[in-house]
Design an enzyme around this catalytic site. Structure first.
Site, mmCIF file in Angstrom:
data_model
loop_
_atom_site.group_PDB
_atom_site.id
_atom_site.type_symbol
_atom_site.label_atom_id
_atom_site.label_comp_id
_atom_site.label_asym_id
_atom_site.label_seq_id
_atom_site.Cartn_x
_atom_site.Cartn_y
_atom_site.Cartn_z
ATOM 1 C CD GLU A 42 109.968 43.777 15.490
ATOM 2 O OE1 GLU A 42 110.972 44.876 15.334
ATOM 3 O OE2 GLU A 42 109.364 43.509 14.590
ATOM 4 C CE1 TYR A 125 110.390 49.292 14.027
ATOM 5 C CE2 TYR A 125 111.618 47.840 15.569
ATOM 6 C CZ TYR A 125 110.817 47.984 14.315
ATOM 7 O OH TYR A 125 110.703 46.829 13.452
ATOM 8 C CG ASP A 143 112.295 50.084 9.805
ATOM 9 O OD1 ASP A 143 111.595 50.858 8.665
ATOM 10 O OD2 ASP A 143 112.613 49.182 9.565
#
Length: 308
Positions: A42, A125, A143
């Site tokens: 990520e 996020y 996102d």
């Protein structure tokens, strides 16, 4: 406000069925990948195409399979291994995160979003993505791809406006199926759908499984109207920017582990002022160091030409 189609069981069924056949087989999606592996993927994937991330992620997980492995590495080697993923400060922040995980969390990535947010370099996020994709929690993950799908399918807008973190998280959270396992898969499906089908520049509307229920398609696929939607977010450019110059400078010292003289850096960019500003920013960010006698290298590097 009209009801959200994406919150319906029909949308859930269609997207999950599509995802089962279309999901890309990235290695961090394998069932045996640790939460650490998901976290690394990520961080690497932020503003970077996943196809570029994959080979670097594989190398990192081979070299540093657990947080303590990365924590013990030299910062110079970490930046060197980051390669050309861009935004190299992410590499140092990820190492800071690894040190915190090793010393404060028994080498285990936590599940709780608030605890994840306390880790160095982990923002909203990333925290939600790790909780969802690593641990299967039914939490919203937002996102640009997700925001674009919601904007088109539910609101009839060609694209999303400026991010509104709390509002976006709440809106997407309301779309999730109630079942935990299904909700986590739906979050992944929604993101993948935006990346592969409901794309920014060339959406595949004729092949879209949601086209018959998409508000944007029903409205005739209107273009962005600044009077209605406000200023459209501008895509980030790269050519000629300080980011490009920083990358060129880092390329030189990354490829010469013993350090280089200033002249080796001077040739990478013709604008002296911009090049010097980029160099100073790399030094300030802790990505590069300059020795007492003017040799430049990655921060934490052992300079073979002299002793710092």
């Amino acid at each position: 406000m009209t009801a959200s189609y994406l919150a319906t069981s029909d949308a859930h069924h269609r997207l999950l069925q599509w995802f089962d056949g279309a999901r890309r087989p990235f290695p961090w999606r394998a069932p045996d990948v640790s939460a650490w592996g998901v976290l690394v993927s990520e961080v690497m994937s932020q503003q970077t195409p996943m196809t570029r991330v994959e080979p670097v992620w594989k190398e990192w997980m081979t070299r540093w399979p657990k947080p303590h492995n990365l924590a013990q590495e030299s910062s110079a080697e970490v930046v060197r291994a980051w390669g050309k993923l861009g935004y190299p400060r992410r590499a140092l922040r990820l190492q800071e995160c690894a040190r915190t995980l090793a010393t404060c969390h028994n080498d285990i990535v936590p599940q709780d979003i608030d605890t994840l947010l306390s880790l160095p370099g982990v923002g909203s996020y990333t925290a939600h993505a790790v909780a969802c994709f690593a641990y299967g929690h039914n939490v919203s993950v937002v996102d640009t791809n997700v925001r674009r799908v919601v904007a088109r399918v539910d609101h009839g807008h060609p694209d999303q406006g400026k991010p509104r973190e709390k509002a976006d998280l709440a809106e997407v959270s309301a779309l999730l199926p109630a079942d935990r396992a299904t909700g986590a898969r739906f979050s992944a499906a929604l993101m993948e759908f935006g990346a592969l089908v409901c794309t920014a520049r060339h959406p595949h509307c004729t092949e879209c499984i949601l086209a018959d229920s998409c508000a944007w398609v029903a409205a005739g696929q209107p273009v962005w109207d600044t009077a209605t939607h406000g200023a459209r977010p501008k895509p980030q450019k790269f050519t000629g920017t300080d980011r490009q110059v920083r990358g060129l400078l880092l390329d030189v010292v990354r490829e010469h582990s013993g350090g280089v003289e200033k002249t080796a850096l001077d040739v990478v960019w013709p604008d002296d002022t911009q090049r010097e500003c980029a160099l100073q920013s790399l030094l300030s960010d802790g990505l590069m160091e300059c020795s007492a006698h003017g040799y430049y290298g990655l921060a934490g590097e052992h300079f073979v030409n002299e002793t710092l």
